[in-house]
Design a protein around this motif. Structure first.
Motif, PDB file in Angstrom:
ATOM      1  N   ILE A  32     -98.202  44.259  65.235  1.00  0.00           N
ATOM      2  CA  ILE A  32     -99.316  43.409  65.664  1.00  0.00           C
ATOM      3  C   ILE A  32     -99.558  42.256  64.699  1.00  0.00           C
ATOM      4  CG2 ILE A  32    -101.815  43.369  66.122  1.00  0.00           C
ATOM      5  CD1 ILE A  32    -100.184  44.829  68.240  1.00  0.00           C
ATOM      6  N   ASP A  33     -99.420  42.493  63.398  1.00  0.00           N
ATOM      7  CA  ASP A  33     -99.670  41.435  62.416  1.00  0.00           C
ATOM      8  C   ASP A  33     -98.510  41.370  61.425  1.00  0.00           C
ATOM      9  OD1 ASP A  33    -100.049  43.520  60.575  1.00  0.00           O
ATOM     10  OD2 ASP A  33    -102.228  43.351  60.585  1.00  0.00           O
ATOM     11  N   ASN A  34     -98.682  40.611  60.371  1.00  0.00           N
ATOM     12  CA  ASN A  34     -97.610  40.476  59.378  1.00  0.00           C
ATOM     13  C   ASN A  34     -97.608  41.594  58.357  1.00  0.00           C
ATOM     14  OD1 ASN A  34     -96.523  38.163  60.504  1.00  0.00           O
ATOM     15  ND2 ASN A  34     -97.934  36.817  59.405  1.00  0.00           N
ATOM     16  N   ASP A  35     -98.491  42.556  58.522  1.00  0.00           N
ATOM     17  CA  ASP A  35     -98.559  43.668  57.578  1.00  0.00           C
ATOM     18  C   ASP A  35     -98.186  44.976  58.280  1.00  0.00           C
ATOM     19  OD1 ASP A  35     -99.284  42.139  55.245  1.00  0.00           O
ATOM     20  OD2 ASP A  35    -101.239  41.855  56.176  1.00  0.00           O
ATOM     21  N   TYR A  36     -99.126  45.934  58.346  1.00  0.00           N
ATOM     22  CA  TYR A  36     -98.788  47.280  58.820  1.00  0.00           C
ATOM     23  C   TYR A  36     -99.602  47.739  60.020  1.00  0.00           C
ATOM     24  CZ  TYR A  36     -96.793  47.067  54.179  1.00  0.00           C
ATOM     25  OH  TYR A  36     -96.097  46.675  53.077  1.00  0.00           O
ATOM     26  N   HIS A  37    -100.107  46.812  60.785  1.00  0.00           N
ATOM     27  CA  HIS A  37    -100.861  47.166  61.986  1.00  0.00           C
ATOM     28  C   HIS A  37     -99.893  47.175  63.173  1.00  0.00           C
ATOM     29  CE1 HIS A  37    -104.327  46.098  64.966  1.00  0.00           C
ATOM     30  NE2 HIS A  37    -103.994  47.361  65.035  1.00  0.00           N
ATOM     31  N   PHE A  38     -99.807  48.323  63.846  1.00  0.00           N
ATOM     32  CA  PHE A  38     -98.879  48.495  64.952  1.00  0.00           C
ATOM     33  C   PHE A  38     -99.603  49.012  66.188  1.00  0.00           C
ATOM     34  CE2 PHE A  38     -96.586  49.262  61.007  1.00  0.00           C
ATOM     35  CZ  PHE A  38     -95.489  48.417  61.137  1.00  0.00           C
ATOM     36  N   GLU A  39     -99.086  48.655  67.341  1.00  0.00           N
ATOM     37  CA  GLU A  39     -99.560  49.211  68.605  1.00  0.00           C
ATOM     38  C   GLU A  39     -98.487  50.168  69.102  1.00  0.00           C
ATOM     39  OE1 GLU A  39    -101.251  46.762  72.027  1.00  0.00           O
ATOM     40  OE2 GLU A  39     -99.251  47.320  72.780  1.00  0.00           O
ATOM     41  N   LEU A  40     -98.915  51.316  69.572  1.00  0.00           N
ATOM     42  CA  LEU A  40     -97.982  52.293  70.132  1.00  0.00           C
ATOM     43  C   LEU A  40     -98.362  52.574  71.573  1.00  0.00           C
ATOM     44  CD1 LEU A  40     -98.681  53.573  66.952  1.00  0.00           C
ATOM     45  CD2 LEU A  40     -96.447  54.415  67.616  1.00  0.00           C
ATOM     46  N   LYS A  41     -97.337  52.743  72.409  1.00  0.00           N
ATOM     47  CA  LYS A  41     -97.586  53.036  73.816  1.00  0.00           C
ATOM     48  C   LYS A  41     -96.664  54.163  74.254  1.00  0.00           C
ATOM     49  CE  LYS A  41     -96.553  49.858  76.968  1.00  0.00           C
ATOM     50  NZ  LYS A  41     -96.629  48.744  77.945  1.00  0.00           N
ATOM     51  N   ASN A  42     -97.236  55.140  74.961  1.00  0.00           N
ATOM     52  CA  ASN A  42     -96.402  56.225  75.466  1.00  0.00           C
ATOM     53  C   ASN A  42     -95.878  55.881  76.856  1.00  0.00           C
ATOM     54  OD1 ASN A  42     -98.513  56.743  77.245  1.00  0.00           O
ATOM     55  ND2 ASN A  42     -99.063  58.703  76.341  1.00  0.00           N
ATOM     56  N   GLU A  43     -95.066  56.757  77.411  1.00  0.00           N
ATOM     57  CA  GLU A  43     -94.443  56.519  78.715  1.00  0.00           C
ATOM     58  C   GLU A  43     -95.461  56.411  79.851  1.00  0.00           C
ATOM     59  OE1 GLU A  43     -90.185  58.638  78.763  1.00  0.00           O
ATOM     60  OE2 GLU A  43     -91.829  60.003  78.230  1.00  0.00           O
ATOM     61  N   ARG A  44     -96.634  56.993  79.669  1.00  0.00           N
ATOM     62  CA  ARG A  44     -97.676  56.942  80.699  1.00  0.00           C
ATOM     63  C   ARG A  44     -98.582  55.733  80.544  1.00  0.00           C
ATOM     64  NH1 ARG A  44     -97.845  61.729  78.413  1.00  0.00           N
ATOM     65  NH2 ARG A  44    -100.037  61.652  77.892  1.00  0.00           N
ATOM     66  N   GLY A  45     -98.320  54.871  79.545  1.00  0.00           N
ATOM     67  CA  GLY A  45     -99.074  53.641  79.378  1.00  0.00           C
ATOM     68  C   GLY A  45    -100.282  53.725  78.463  1.00  0.00           C
ATOM     69  N   HIS A  46    -100.505  54.864  77.831  1.00  0.00           N
ATOM     70  CA  HIS A  46    -101.634  54.997  76.899  1.00  0.00           C
ATOM     71  C   HIS A  46    -101.310  54.264  75.602  1.00  0.00           C
ATOM     72  CE1 HIS A  46    -103.466  57.911  79.539  1.00  0.00           C
ATOM     73  NE2 HIS A  46    -102.320  58.584  79.567  1.00  0.00           N
ATOM     74  N   ILE A  47    -102.299  53.521  75.105  1.00  0.00           N
ATOM     75  CA  ILE A  47    -102.093  52.697  73.918  1.00  0.00           C
ATOM     76  C   ILE A  47    -102.983  53.173  72.774  1.00  0.00           C
ATOM     77  CG2 ILE A  47    -102.367  50.365  72.971  1.00  0.00           C
ATOM     78  CD1 ILE A  47    -101.680  49.320  75.787  1.00  0.00           C
ATOM     79  N   THR A  48    -102.412  53.188  71.580  1.00  0.00           N
ATOM     80  CA  THR A  48    -103.165  53.490  70.371  1.00  0.00           C
ATOM     81  C   THR A  48    -102.616  52.606  69.256  1.00  0.00           C
ATOM     82  OG1 THR A  48    -104.045  55.270  68.979  1.00  0.00           O
ATOM     83  CG2 THR A  48    -101.715  55.406  69.567  1.00  0.00           C
TER      84      THR A  48
END
Length: 141
Positions: free
Chosen positions: A8-24
């Motif tokens: 997501i940014d230039n550091d360590y912020h990430f978005e994760l998405k599973n196969e069912r479309g849930h995002i964290t």
């Protein structure tokens, strides 16, 4: 089972998405270069233990027709430095149950979860000691 990770940014912020479309999201603490915008990966591991065992315990008690009015859990992990990594050495879980639940059924449900059914706990078992206790209606069993 599959997940996707996107930076997501230039550091360590990430978005994760599973196969069912849930995002964290995942981030790291500010002291190691992150922005502390989300739990760390290791905090998610503890959350996984809490969630996995909660599903097991509630499922078992529902099948036994026990009336659960509240369920909470606290999970405390202790880590140990090994070759640069810091895996969990031990994990202590306290399950808090409220309702019309037979004490022996509450204890047995937790035992079955942590010792047989919880896939997260079983995954961690080779490297971390997992202990648990049950508090039913404010009384430790």
């Amino acid at each position: 089972m599959k997940v996707q990770l996107k930076r997501i940014d230039n550091d360590y912020h990430f978005e994760l998405k599973n196969e069912r479309g849930h995002i964290t999201h995942i981030d790291s603490k500010a002291e190691v270069g992150g922005h502390d915008l989300a739990p760390s990966p290791m905090e998610y591991v503890l959350m996984g233990v809490a969630g996995c065992s909660a599903i097991d315990v509630i499922s078992i008690l529902k099948k036994q027709r026990q009336e659960i009015t509240d369920y909470r859990a606290e999970v405390d992990g202790t880590r140990e430095k090994i070759d640069g990594a810091t895996p969990f050495k031990s994990i202590a879980v306290t399950v808090f149950l409220e309702g019309e639940i037979a004490p022996d059924k509450a204890k047995r449900a937790a035992q079955l979860s942590f010792e047989k059914y919880c896939s997260v706990s079983k995954t961690l078992e080779p490297t971390a000691t997992i202990e648990y206790k049950v508090v039913l209606n404010n009384k430790e069993l």
